[in-house]
Enzyme design. Sequence first.
Site, PDB file in Angstrom:
ATOM      1  N   ARG A 104      79.902 -53.060 -71.061  1.00  0.00           N
ATOM      2  CA  ARG A 104      80.111 -53.147 -69.604  1.00  0.00           C
ATOM      3  C   ARG A 104      80.410 -54.605 -69.295  1.00  0.00           C
ATOM      4  O   ARG A 104      79.556 -55.476 -69.497  1.00  0.00           O
ATOM      5  CB  ARG A 104      78.875 -52.658 -68.849  1.00  0.00           C
ATOM      6  CG  ARG A 104      78.909 -52.983 -67.369  1.00  0.00           C
ATOM      7  CD  ARG A 104      77.891 -52.232 -66.561  1.00  0.00           C
ATOM      8  NE  ARG A 104      78.254 -50.835 -66.431  1.00  0.00           N
ATOM      9  CZ  ARG A 104      77.833 -50.024 -65.469  1.00  0.00           C
ATOM     10  NH1 ARG A 104      77.024 -50.483 -64.527  1.00  0.00           N
ATOM     11  NH2 ARG A 104      78.196 -48.765 -65.427  1.00  0.00           N
ATOM     12  N   HIS A 131      86.579 -47.239 -65.254  1.00  0.00           N
ATOM     13  CA  HIS A 131      85.260 -46.682 -65.548  1.00  0.00           C
ATOM     14  C   HIS A 131      85.483 -45.282 -66.136  1.00  0.00           C
ATOM     15  O   HIS A 131      85.180 -44.263 -65.500  1.00  0.00           O
ATOM     16  CB  HIS A 131      84.432 -46.632 -64.268  1.00  0.00           C
ATOM     17  CG  HIS A 131      82.958 -46.466 -64.501  1.00  0.00           C
ATOM     18  ND1 HIS A 131      82.394 -46.425 -65.760  1.00  0.00           N
ATOM     19  CD2 HIS A 131      81.931 -46.325 -63.619  1.00  0.00           C
ATOM     20  CE1 HIS A 131      81.085 -46.265 -65.642  1.00  0.00           C
ATOM     21  NE2 HIS A 131      80.772 -46.203 -64.354  1.00  0.00           N
ATOM     22  N   GLN A 134      82.710 -42.484 -66.411  1.00  0.00           N
ATOM     23  CA  GLN A 134      82.425 -41.877 -65.110  1.00  0.00           C
ATOM     24  C   GLN A 134      83.434 -40.764 -64.814  1.00  0.00           C
ATOM     25  O   GLN A 134      83.062 -39.665 -64.388  1.00  0.00           O
ATOM     26  CB  GLN A 134      82.481 -42.955 -64.018  1.00  0.00           C
ATOM     27  CG  GLN A 134      82.192 -42.435 -62.624  1.00  0.00           C
ATOM     28  CD  GLN A 134      80.755 -41.980 -62.459  1.00  0.00           C
ATOM     29  OE1 GLN A 134      79.841 -42.712 -62.782  1.00  0.00           O
ATOM     30  NE2 GLN A 134      80.542 -40.774 -61.959  1.00  0.00           N
ATOM     31  N   ASP A 226      83.349 -44.565 -53.227  1.00  0.00           N
ATOM     32  CA  ASP A 226      82.566 -45.534 -54.001  1.00  0.00           C
ATOM     33  C   ASP A 226      82.258 -46.703 -53.068  1.00  0.00           C
ATOM     34  O   ASP A 226      82.819 -46.794 -51.968  1.00  0.00           O
ATOM     35  CB  ASP A 226      83.401 -45.980 -55.225  1.00  0.00           C
ATOM     36  CG  ASP A 226      82.646 -46.903 -56.176  1.00  0.00           C
ATOM     37  OD1 ASP A 226      81.406 -47.025 -56.057  1.00  0.00           O
ATOM     38  OD2 ASP A 226      83.300 -47.518 -57.039  1.00  0.00           O
ATOM     39  N   CYS A 266      80.064 -41.975 -57.455  1.00  0.00           N
ATOM     40  CA  CYS A 266      79.592 -42.350 -58.795  1.00  0.00           C
ATOM     41  C   CYS A 266      78.164 -42.892 -58.766  1.00  0.00           C
ATOM     42  O   CYS A 266      77.485 -42.871 -59.788  1.00  0.00           O
ATOM     43  CB  CYS A 266      80.539 -43.378 -59.399  1.00  0.00           C
ATOM     44  SG  CYS A 266      80.754 -44.843 -58.374  1.00  0.00           S
ATOM     45  N   ARG A 294      76.958 -37.525 -66.940  1.00  0.00           N
ATOM     46  CA  ARG A 294      77.198 -38.742 -67.737  1.00  0.00           C
ATOM     47  C   ARG A 294      76.579 -38.561 -69.124  1.00  0.00           C
ATOM     48  O   ARG A 294      77.155 -38.944 -70.140  1.00  0.00           O
ATOM     49  CB  ARG A 294      76.577 -39.972 -67.054  1.00  0.00           C
ATOM     50  CG  ARG A 294      77.143 -40.309 -65.670  1.00  0.00           C
ATOM     51  CD  ARG A 294      78.596 -40.705 -65.736  1.00  0.00           C
ATOM     52  NE  ARG A 294      78.792 -41.838 -66.614  1.00  0.00           N
ATOM     53  CZ  ARG A 294      78.582 -43.121 -66.280  1.00  0.00           C
ATOM     54  NH1 ARG A 294      78.248 -43.424 -65.047  1.00  0.00           N
ATOM     55  NH2 ARG A 294      78.769 -44.100 -67.145  1.00  0.00           N
TER      56      ARG A 294
HETATM   57  N1   CP Z   1      77.822 -44.741 -61.927  1.00  0.00           N
HETATM   58  C1   CP Z   1      77.398 -45.713 -62.754  1.00  0.00           C
HETATM   59  O1   CP Z   1      78.108 -46.157 -63.681  1.00  0.00           O
HETATM   60  O2   CP Z   1      76.127 -46.132 -62.521  1.00  0.00           O
HETATM   61  P1   CP Z   1      75.417 -47.395 -63.169  1.00  0.00           P
HETATM   62  O3   CP Z   1      76.143 -48.620 -62.666  1.00  0.00           O
HETATM   63  O4   CP Z   1      74.006 -47.336 -62.710  1.00  0.00           O
HETATM   64  O5   CP Z   1      75.541 -47.306 -64.667  1.00  0.00           O
HETATM   65  N1  NVA Z   2      83.015 -49.748 -58.420  1.00  0.00           N
HETATM   66  C1  NVA Z   2      81.611 -49.938 -58.759  1.00  0.00           C
HETATM   67  C2  NVA Z   2      81.123 -48.831 -59.626  1.00  0.00           C
HETATM   68  C3  NVA Z   2      79.683 -48.903 -60.027  1.00  0.00           C
HETATM   69  C4  NVA Z   2      79.256 -47.780 -60.929  1.00  0.00           C
HETATM   70  C5  NVA Z   2      81.426 -51.283 -59.416  1.00  0.00           C
HETATM   71  O1  NVA Z   2      82.254 -51.655 -60.256  1.00  0.00           O
HETATM   72  O2  NVA Z   2      80.464 -51.984 -59.082  1.00  0.00           O
END
Ligand code: CP
Ligand code: NVA
Length: 308
Positions: A104, A131, A134, A226, A266, A294
């Site tokens: 990440r 992502h 997701q 989102d 999400c 997930r």
């Molecule tokens: N939706 C999602 O990726 O959640 P987190 O940021 O908690 O992993």
């Molecule tokens: N768009 C958001 C998604 C979090 C799961 C971010 O990148 O923070």
Amino acid sequence: MHKHFLSAADLTPNEAEALLARAARLKAEWHAGDQAQWPLRGKTLALVFEKPSLRTRVAFEAGMTQLGGHGSYLSANDIDMGGRESVPDVARNLSRWVQVIAARVFKHTTVETLARHASVPVINALSDREHPCQALADMLTLRERFGQLQGLKLTYVGDGNNVCHSLLLLGATLGVNVSVACPPDYRPDPDLLAQAESLATANAATVVVTTSPVEAVTGADAIYTDVWTSMGQEHETARRQPVFAPYQVNLALMAHAKPTAVFMHCLPVHRGEEVTAEVIDGPQAVVFDQAENRLHVQKALILTLLGF
Ligand code: CP
Ligand code: NVA
């Protein structure tokens, strides 16, 4: 299948469908309490996370445990990729110990660099561009709700961000008609949009981007939103609030969708901003199915990448 999973576009339609079918089987087995098979005994997933996470981290860690393996979580404080150690060196080191890496990252190029220098599969666990894990869970959720994906209308309302990008690519791959409503300055990336449009054409689907939430939502089977400010953009929060206010998903907007429509997010959510509490806590919301899924899609993904 590609060695790595960095983008939702890394999957062909057949590969994406096979992954979802495998995830559905794993889900059924898990709900039946069938934990007899531990194919990943002795195997480790490294979780290299530059940003916080609840769902992605726990789904990967629990998934590895359920498959007989182990997840090793490494935060920015632990390894400081690019600071204490270069990204290629992190990839080369981890490849000597673990069988798969989930990363990440802030910059999408970081997950690409990891993949270039790792000799084990690398999974994008969220970057500024995509992502894809997701989007897999979201497609599984829609498949469960509606039986099939081809021909559904999925509307994303809000920021043309990483989540929106992966939904566009995977939706187009799986024959889902994706419409996006976003403020003019927050459209999806033009190159990625062109990629989604060509995937849609190949898979008998459509991609539409508009500034009008009502137009985009009309006749939709699913409405998705989102946060207005993603991780790493916190300094833009005040500037974004007024721009996104007309893009809030509330009951008035939901009324333009089909009566059978579901609401998706999400998570994490900011109730009262991108969505009202009555929508996300109401009967149309499937957000915790998305969260559960997930687990199942990430287990299916790891098994497939590792050749099981
Ligand atoms: N939706 C999602 O990726 O959640 P987190 O940021 O908690 O992993
Ligand atoms: N768009 C958001 C998604 C979090 C799961 C971010 O990148 O923070």
